[in-house]
Write a protein that holds these residues in place. Structure first.
Motif: not given
Length: 591
Positions: A454-467
């Motif tokens: 769950a945490e890496i999903l947030k980190i990856a999507l926020e890093t990619a500006d996908k939110g």
């Protein structure tokens, strides 16, 4: 204009509808309705044209990128760097234009969605351009990786007799310093220079001889003269970046002293080097001020460390005097070494004002009350007391620095290797700390904890500006009441491998999964690989192409000194922060 036109006609039609009978529509009323319909058609056509124009922006950019990448290997390094930077700048400008359009799109939902899709596509194109350019032409990498603007740093430089055992040998003489192990007196001229930014000498350490002096205090280089005879001299040197903001990790440093002439880049310069005559020079990090800390607080951290180092010089001198006593014993010299070691430990920390005052008082108390002929037990007691006080003050210091926004979390001190990465991604909204049961921030990051799916999903999507996608619940039943359900939904929409099937999003994510997800979130699709440099990876493993891709771009590396990657091992939160930071700097240009 067109929207206000519709509103005016809608208001007229509404008034007419109230005042005329349903059975007695006039020709004028029908004319008004026809005009209103015509206006709506005009607006629709205008919106559709704007949608087509928006879509064409990314289509044109894609063509330019593909043409550039196809010819890149035939260009000189300078040409390649120039063309890639020009194209990336153009993409960034297009993204900015579309972001402005998005702000002015009003209630045109379809147009908003079109603009958002094209912004994402342009960002993915930027990633594709940077990644493929760096792989095709390795020299391009150094020019494209834009480090976040550096803050001032303090470095400690020592040269001379750095080996405690050798200093003890000459100190244990029964008749004087120069009888048993006569130290040779050696005169040195030294110079340290950088190719960007400025150096400034902040403090001289143990400059005791009349001939010891700094001959150049500030500029692109500092220089000094020093006479060494069974001891060491040192300097505290501040590095300040220039207007370009070049990070000190990318600055070329040259050191010349004695037999040594060495040039290295950034942090590679840290360590010990032989300079002849059995002597060495050591360069190590002092105060590490984090980017984003208010300039006044940056200055305070450095000023405090300079003041503390000045007090510590008294400890080092006390240890030297104790070792030089006529009847000194091995037990005493061992404790003198321990005294120097705890002084070194104090110097490795950055203190805010209140904590600095506390530790300075403790240092002063030891230096002023420890006699030159102290017994090993007395020295040992002083060392133990200073260590205990240091640990107590360090705990208070972290809390105080956090409250003053000098560090990102209470448990990520600025002396830790990972804090700079945590600080960067926190400032960009990619990560956050833990909350208590009431939802209040606790100020804790817990860097050693394993990162969950769950945490890496947030980190990856926020890093990619996908939110996250909060429009509906995710397909994954276990995530529907989870705090990360919006990120799970977005990952499902992207087709991310990590959310395929019945995944437990609370379990630790593996190293292979983390690398793959970070790249998938950016739209990166690496080609299959036939082999791998890692002995514990299989070319047939679906994560392997992503790991190799990330390795080639220096986003990740294997185990130091080994050929293993450990793809199925967990990743802690500190490591995940570093990977996210590397992705932003290398693939997204720090955007």
């Amino acid at each position: 204009m067109v929207v206000s036109f519709i509103r005016r006609w809608t208001a007229i039609v509404t008034v007419l509808a109230v005042t005329v009978s349903v059975l007695s529509f006039s020709v004028g009323a029908f004319a008004i309705e026809e005009n209103a319909d015509s206006a709506v058609m005009t607006v629709t056509a205008s919106v559709e044209k704007e949608e087509a124009d928006v879509a064409e922006v990314s289509n044109t950019a894609n063509t330019v990128v593909e043409e550039l990448l196809s010819t890149l290997e035939n260009k000189t390094t300078d040409e390649a760097v120039s063309d890639v930077e020009t194209t990336e700048k153009d993409i960034n400008q297009k993204i900015q234009v579309l972001q402005n359009k998005l702000m002015n799109a009003g209630n045109a939902k379809k147009l908003q969605e079109t603009i958002e899709r094209q912004i994402i596509r342009l960002k993915e194109l930027r990633v594709k351009l940077r990644a493929k350019a760096m792989i095709k032409v390795q020299e391009v990498k150094a020019n494209l990786v834009r480090k976040v603007v550096a803050a001032p740093r303090l470095y400690e430089i020592r040269w001379g007799e750095l080996d405690e055992a050798l200093r003890r040998c000459q100190a244990q003489d029964a008749t004087g310093l120069e009888t048993k192990c006569t130290p040779e007196s050696v005169e040195y001229e030294g110079k340290i220079s950088v190719d960007s930014g400025t150096l400034a000498v902040r403090k001289e350490l143990l400059f005791e001889e009349a001939t010891d002096k700094v001959t150049q205090e500030k500029g692109s280089a500092i220089a000094f003269q020093s006479t060494i005879a069974g001891h060491w001299d040192g300097l505290l040197v501040e590095y300040a970046p220039d207007a370009s903001g070049t990070s000190d990790s990318a600055v070329n440093v040259t050191v010349v002293i004695g037999d040594l002439q060495v040039a290295k880049t950034g942090f590679d310069i840290f360590g010990r080097y032989e300079i002849g005559n059995g002597h060495e020079i050591e360069i190590r990090r002092g105060a590490q001020v984090l980017t984003g800390v208010a300039p006044a607080l940056q200055t305070k951290i450095i000023d405090n460390q300079v003041a503390i180092k000045e007090k510590l010089a008294n400890i080092y001198e006390k240890a030297r005097v104790i070792r030089s006593e006529v009847d000194v014993t091995d037990a005493v010299t061992i404790q003198a070494d321990a005294l120097e070691a705890v002084a070194d430990e104090v110097g490795e920390n950055n203190f805010e004002d209140e904590s600095a005052a506390e530790i300075e008082a403790e240092i002063q108390a030891v230096a002023s009350t420890l006699a030159a002929d102290a017994s090993s037990e007395e020295i040992q007691a002083k060392v133990a007391a200073l260590k205990k006080k240091l640990e107590e003050i360090k705990v208070k210091n972290r809390v105080r620095k956090f409250e003053k926004n000098m560090i990102p979390f209470k448990d990520t001190d600025d002396t830790e290797w990972y804090t700079a990465y945590v600080n960067q991604v926190k400032n960009k909204g990619v990560i956050s700390g833990y909350k208590d049961a009431a939802g209040n921030e606790m100020g804790e990051f817990r860097p050693a904890n394993n990162i969950t799916v769950a945490e890496i999903l947030k980190i990856a999507l926020e890093t990619a500006d996908k939110g996250q996608d909060t429009s509906s619940d995710p397909n994954l039943a276990a995530a529907q009441n989870h705090w990360a359900k919006g990120y799970v939904k977005e990952a499902e929409e992207l087709g991310a491998s990590l959310v395929q099937g019945d995944v437990d999003i609370n379990r630790p994510a593996t190293r292979g999964e983390v690398v793959r997800l970070m790249l998938e979130a950016l739209g990166v699709e690496p080609e299959a690989v036939e082999n791998t440099d890692f002995s514990d990876l299989s070319a047939s493993d679906p994560n392997t192409p992503y790991i190799e891709y990330a390795k080639n771009l220096d986003i990740v590396s294997g185990d130091a000194g080994k050929t293993t990657f450990r793809p199925n091992d967990p990743v802690n939160r500190a490591e995940a922060a570093k990977i996210a930071n590397q992705v932003m700097e290398i693939l997204m240009g720090g955007q």
